[in-house]
Motif scaffolding. Structure first.
Motif, PDB file in Angstrom:
ATOM      1  N   LYS A 513       0.756  -1.223  -0.054  1.00  0.00           N
ATOM      2  CA  LYS A 513       0.017   0.043   0.065  1.00  0.00           C
ATOM      3  C   LYS A 513       0.764   1.225   0.113  1.00  0.00           C
ATOM      4  O   LYS A 513       0.262   2.347  -0.119  1.00  0.00           O
ATOM      5  CB  LYS A 513      -0.827  -0.099   1.379  1.00  0.00           C
ATOM      6  CG  LYS A 513      -1.953   1.150   1.237  1.00  0.00           C
ATOM      7  CD  LYS A 513      -2.721   0.971   2.430  1.00  0.00           C
ATOM      8  CE  LYS A 513      -3.899   1.873   2.640  1.00  0.00           C
ATOM      9  NZ  LYS A 513      -4.764   1.736   3.848  1.00  0.00           N
ATOM     10  N   GLY A 514       2.169   1.051   0.316  1.00  0.00           N
ATOM     11  CA  GLY A 514       3.106   2.257   0.168  1.00  0.00           C
ATOM     12  C   GLY A 514       3.328   2.825   1.630  1.00  0.00           C
ATOM     13  O   GLY A 514       4.069   3.970   1.996  1.00  0.00           O
ATOM     14  N   GLY A 515       2.718   2.106   2.719  1.00  0.00           N
ATOM     15  CA  GLY A 515       3.012   2.604   4.040  1.00  0.00           C
ATOM     16  C   GLY A 515       4.313   1.901   4.843  1.00  0.00           C
ATOM     17  O   GLY A 515       4.524   0.836   4.349  1.00  0.00           O
ATOM     18  N   LEU A 516       4.841   2.514   6.023  1.00  0.00           N
ATOM     19  CA  LEU A 516       5.904   1.824   6.493  1.00  0.00           C
ATOM     20  C   LEU A 516       5.319   0.400   7.162  1.00  0.00           C
ATOM     21  O   LEU A 516       4.521   0.411   7.688  1.00  0.00           O
ATOM     22  CB  LEU A 516       6.342   2.762   7.770  1.00  0.00           C
ATOM     23  CG  LEU A 516       7.790   2.259   8.382  1.00  0.00           C
ATOM     24  CD1 LEU A 516       8.626   2.332   7.491  1.00  0.00           C
ATOM     25  CD2 LEU A 516       7.520   3.088   9.726  1.00  0.00           C
ATOM     26  N   ASP A 517       6.540  -0.676   6.767  1.00  0.00           N
ATOM     27  CA  ASP A 517       6.006  -1.935   7.258  1.00  0.00           C
ATOM     28  C   ASP A 517       6.677  -1.753   8.756  1.00  0.00           C
ATOM     29  O   ASP A 517       7.667  -2.118   8.781  1.00  0.00           O
ATOM     30  CB  ASP A 517       6.456  -3.086   6.396  1.00  0.00           C
ATOM     31  CG  ASP A 517       6.224  -4.371   6.522  1.00  0.00           C
ATOM     32  OD1 ASP A 517       5.796  -4.626   7.751  1.00  0.00           O
ATOM     33  OD2 ASP A 517       6.056  -5.176   5.725  1.00  0.00           O
ATOM     34  N   ARG A 518       5.712  -1.494   9.569  1.00  0.00           N
ATOM     35  CA  ARG A 518       6.232  -1.655  10.904  1.00  0.00           C
ATOM     36  C   ARG A 518       6.599  -3.050  11.422  1.00  0.00           C
ATOM     37  O   ARG A 518       7.476  -3.347  12.398  1.00  0.00           O
ATOM     38  CB  ARG A 518       5.262  -0.935  12.042  1.00  0.00           C
ATOM     39  CG  ARG A 518       5.104   0.523  11.599  1.00  0.00           C
ATOM     40  CD  ARG A 518       4.420   1.420  12.659  1.00  0.00           C
ATOM     41  NE  ARG A 518       4.113   2.605  12.314  1.00  0.00           N
ATOM     42  CZ  ARG A 518       5.208   3.561  12.490  1.00  0.00           C
ATOM     43  NH1 ARG A 518       6.210   3.198  13.143  1.00  0.00           N
ATOM     44  NH2 ARG A 518       5.034   4.639  12.050  1.00  0.00           N
TER      45      ARG A 518
END
Length: 527
Positions: A513-518
């Motif tokens: 999705k383009g978010g940081l993969d925490r």
């Protein structure tokens, strides 16, 4: 503090969003009023596809799906890149009365199979980007759209026998009132299925079009993947509903090397992306931004992850357009709030704007509305909010309560109804009883000279329970060291928020999705 949905309604003398009632009829007005206008620009040759031709292709697919034995309310999967095939399949399935579940083509076949099985899908449509079709548990029907340089287009789809109706806990809850099922992993390991009705979709599209006053004169490039709400609702569906044009990049995904050529090719007026992509474009701007030859942008939009203020202002200076931050989630059919266009309201530093067609509350742990400026959980209510999760009554009961979506996000509302996000409840780091928002520390780190981006994570500690760790990516050519970064943190953070460990890394992991993969950050750097 609650902000009513009516606050976003415009008076009769202002812009009116398009009249959209369902996904199936999304193109109807444009086909009547501007049939030969560009709807899509596709392939490496950047060939335009008109609204009339796009609707004809969708009708062709709809007829073939009905002939294959699929009935209204049946679920089908969709595995496609950002391509003409995705758009034609999505609209064709909607016109056939089906419920479509877009899936990430990059998922392993085993995960795709699990999702299709849980959904009770009767078939899956796919393009050349999909692999492992033989391992899928339902009939896989390849779809191809051939577009000539003259703009003529034909669709190839030869569905065989569809699978027998597959009654699962999820499929039993679907009906022909539903348009989409989107998958979201959220903060749990198991993907959740979010059913979005035609009414949800239509309300979302109308709200987005109204927020940015999108119309036939607008064009954009599809930067975000269409199997997620950001790309699907904000870039694709809102553009088509308003009569605009969407360029689908060659190979079906974002390419920084061709981005500005694509933008110029359609004379784009706006685009939307996650902060990671904005950072890439900013870092490459000195070499690649075309300056006076760039299309004149009305605005740039950022969503799906926090954007630090320093990057926002740098982007505005570079691109000569306001950067509008928005906030949304799959469960709210994407957008819930956005900063307004400059002529419609003030921009607030650090804010994700005002509610767009929904009501927003910030509440404390007891469910009481927080005063302006006081942090609490963000709740959302309105016509874009899903009814729950498919096949998961317990999680639905926890997340959707009396019509309110409990987002799990922390934030504050100011006196004028502008929302500022401060983090995720489940992301908070507990350092000896002090609760620390990793998103806040990341925002401060991003303002440090020489720092391109940062990820903050919890480090297990025998004394404090958790300490603060940070993985930092430096800007190309910068030589800032850990000591300088820590000095900056001591000047801008409370003492308990300052990272105990700083790792200089080449790149950070991101989700599809383009978010940081925490989760990946925690696994990679916390041990």
């Amino acid at each position: 503090m609650a902000v009513p949905a009516a606050a976003s309604v415009r008076d009769a003398n202002r812009y009116r969003p398009p009249e959209v009632s369902d996904l199936a009829g999304l193109l109807d007005r444009q086909v009547r009023e501007r049939p030969y206008s560009r709807a899509l620009v596709v392939t490496g040759e950047r060939v335009p596809l008109s609204y009339r031709d796009l609707a004809a292709l969708a009708d062709d697919v709809a007829a073939r799906l009905r002939e294959a034995g699929l009935g209204r309310g049946d679920a089908v999967g969709l595995i496609c890149a950002n391509s003409a095939e995705f758009v034609v399949a999505l609209l064709g399935a909607a016109r056939a009365g089906l419920v479509t579940a877009p899936l990430d083509p990059a998922l392993p076949p085993t995960q795709l199979a699990c999702r299709l099985t849980a959904l009770g899908a009767r078939a899956v449509l796919l393009d050349a980007s999909a692999s492992g079709a033989g391992a899928l548990p339902v009939p896989a029907w390849p779809l191809r759209v051939d577009v000539s340089r003259a703009g003529a287009a034909v669709v190839s789809l030869e569905p065989g026998a569809c699978g027998a109706p597959r009654m699962t806990a999820a499929s039993a809850e679907l009906s022909d009132r539903d348009a989409l099922v989107l998958f979201t992993a959220g903060t749990t390991d198991r993907a959740k299925m979010v059913p979005l009705s035609h009414a949800n979709v239509a309300a979302s599209v109308r709200n987005i079009c109204a927020t940015y006053e999108l119309g036939p004169g607008d064009a954009t490039v599809a930067v975000m993947p269409l199997f997620h709400g950001h790309g699907l609702f904000a870039a694709l569906l809102s553009s088509l509903a308003s009569g605009g044009c969407v360029l689908l990049p060659e190979r079906g995904r974002f390419s920084a090397g061709t981005f500005w050529d694509d933008m110029r090719a359609v004379d784009a007026t706006w685009f939307t992306a996650v902060p990671a992509i904005h950072e890439i474009l900013l870092d490459r701007a000195e070499r690649e931004y075309p300056g006076p030859r760039a299309p004149r942008l009305k605005f740039v939009r950022s969503c799906s992850a926090p954007l630090n203020t320093a990057t926002q202002r740098a982007l505005e200076r570079t691109f000569g357009a306001p950067l509008l931050s928005a906030y949304g989630m799959t469960e709210s059919s994407h957008q819930a709030t956005s900063e307004p266009l400059p002529q419609r309201g003030a921009l607030r530093q650090g804010s994700v704007g005002r509610p767009t067609g929904v009501a927003v509350r910030v509440v404390d742990r007891g469910g009481r509305t927080c005063p302006a400026g006081v942090e609490g959980e963000v709740w959302v209510q309105g016509p874009t909010v899903a009814r729950g999760y498919l096949g998961d009554g317990d999680e639905s009961a926890r997340t959707f309560v009396d019509g309110w979506l409990h987002t799990g996000d922390l934030g504050t509302l100011d006196e004028d109804g502008y929302l500022s996000l401060t983090g995720r409840i489940k992301n908070l780091i507990n350092r000896g009883g002090e609760k620390i928002s990793p998103e806040h520390v990341e925002d401060i780190l991003a303002g440090c000279p020489g720092v391109a981006e940062a990820a903050v994570f919890a480090v297990p500690d025998a004394v404090y329970g958790q300490r603060v760790g940070a993985a930092v990516v430096l800007r190309e050519g910068d030589t800032v060291d850990r000591e300088e970064i820590l000095r900056y943190c001591h000047d801008h953070l409370a003492a308990f928020e300052v990272p105990d460990r700083v790792e200089l890394v080449a790149a950070l992991p991101y989700t599809a999705k383009g978010g940081l993969d925490r989760k990946a950050v925690q696994a990679r750097y916390a041990p």
